[in-house]
Design a protein around this motif. Structure first.
Motif, PDB file in Angstrom:
ATOM      1  N   LYS A  70      -8.089  -2.266  13.636  1.00 12.97           N
ATOM      2  CA  LYS A  70      -8.597  -3.408  12.526  1.00 12.97           C
ATOM      3  C   LYS A  70     -10.203  -3.293  12.612  1.00 12.97           C
ATOM      4  O   LYS A  70     -10.736  -3.247  13.754  1.00 12.97           O
ATOM      5  N   GLY A  71     -10.486  -3.551  11.447  1.00  9.95           N
ATOM      6  CA  GLY A  71     -12.182  -3.573  11.486  1.00  9.95           C
ATOM      7  C   GLY A  71     -12.744  -2.066  11.343  1.00  9.95           C
ATOM      8  O   GLY A  71     -14.021  -2.167  11.507  1.00  9.95           O
ATOM      9  N   CYS A  94      -6.240  -2.703   3.893  1.00  7.92           N
ATOM     10  CA  CYS A  94      -7.706  -2.465   3.914  1.00  7.92           C
ATOM     11  C   CYS A  94      -8.118  -3.483   2.870  1.00  7.92           C
ATOM     12  O   CYS A  94      -7.589  -4.256   2.213  1.00  7.92           O
ATOM     13  N   GLU A  95      -9.613  -3.470   2.807  1.00  3.93           N
ATOM     14  CA  GLU A  95     -10.399  -4.265   2.134  1.00  3.93           C
ATOM     15  C   GLU A  95     -11.570  -3.446   1.618  1.00  3.93           C
ATOM     16  O   GLU A  95     -11.817  -2.529   2.476  1.00  3.93           O
ATOM     17  N   ILE A 151      -8.126  -3.848   7.553  1.00  2.00           N
ATOM     18  CA  ILE A 151      -8.064  -5.584   7.990  1.00  2.00           C
ATOM     19  C   ILE A 151      -6.830  -5.696   8.919  1.00  2.00           C
ATOM     20  O   ILE A 151      -6.492  -6.793   9.224  1.00  2.00           O
ATOM     21  N   LYS A 152      -6.216  -4.598   9.351  1.00  2.00           N
ATOM     22  CA  LYS A 152      -5.166  -4.739  10.315  1.00  2.00           C
ATOM     23  C   LYS A 152      -5.110  -3.202  11.031  1.00  2.00           C
ATOM     24  O   LYS A 152      -5.962  -2.394  10.499  1.00  2.00           O
ATOM     25  N   TYR A 177      -5.309  -1.423  -0.425  1.00  2.00           N
ATOM     26  CA  TYR A 177      -6.084  -2.581  -0.773  1.00  2.00           C
ATOM     27  C   TYR A 177      -5.680  -3.410  -1.931  1.00  2.00           C
ATOM     28  O   TYR A 177      -5.165  -2.896  -2.991  1.00  2.00           O
TER      29      TYR A 177
END
Ligand SMILES: [Zn+2]
Length: 150
Positions: free
Chosen positions: A24-25, A84-85, A98-99, A109
């Motif tokens: 994540k991230g 995702c973002e 984002i996960k 996304y």
């Protein structure tokens, strides 16, 4: 090694898939495009309707038009349960997780479409449990569910 590969998607044509486990991230791929002024975006008919999928708002003055072949990130599909973002920083736009994402999972996304009368033109087939059948951003989906019940 790239974190993504292009593959046929269950949902729509092609999609991007993880080549390994991703935390994540993590920055996965840059969303590449051409920086245009918001005025251009408003005045050019190219950015009407469905083409707006590839248009990102960077700040008060600029948008990013990602509608180019070289922008591999445009192949990422919408889902109602995204992993995702897409976020901008300065004039750069990145897709990040984002996960935690497992190898061979497809990236998604939320396209973030506003709730408008024409939302029915954009159906979603992501197949996730919470899918509202249309490509509409999360905050607007409740309104659609309410309508359906009528
Ligand atoms: Zn969906």
């Amino acid at each position: 090694m790239k974190l993504y590969k292009t593959k046929k998607s269950k949902i729509d044509n092609l999609g991007l898939y993880a080549t390994k486990d991703i935390k994540k991230g993590t920055k996965i791929i840059e969303y590449r495009g051409k920086v245009i002024t918001r005025k251009e975006a408003e005045e050019n008919p190219k950015y009407d309707n469905d083409k707006a999928i590839y248009l990102f708002n960077l700040n008060k003055r600029y948008d990013l038009d990602g509608d180019f072949k070289m922008n591999t990130a445009r192949l990422i599909n919408h889902s109602c349960d995204p992993n995702c973002e897409v976020t901008g920083s300065g004039l750069k736009v990145w897709v990040h997780s984002i996960k935690d994402i497992k190898k061979d999972e497809e990236f998604f996304y939320d396209y973030g479409f506003c709730f408008e009368e024409d939302y029915r033109n954009y159906s979603c087939c992501c197949g996730f449990k919470n899918c509202c059948s249309y490509i509409v951003r999360e905050g607007s989906r409740l309104r659609i569910k309410k309508r359906k019940r009528k």
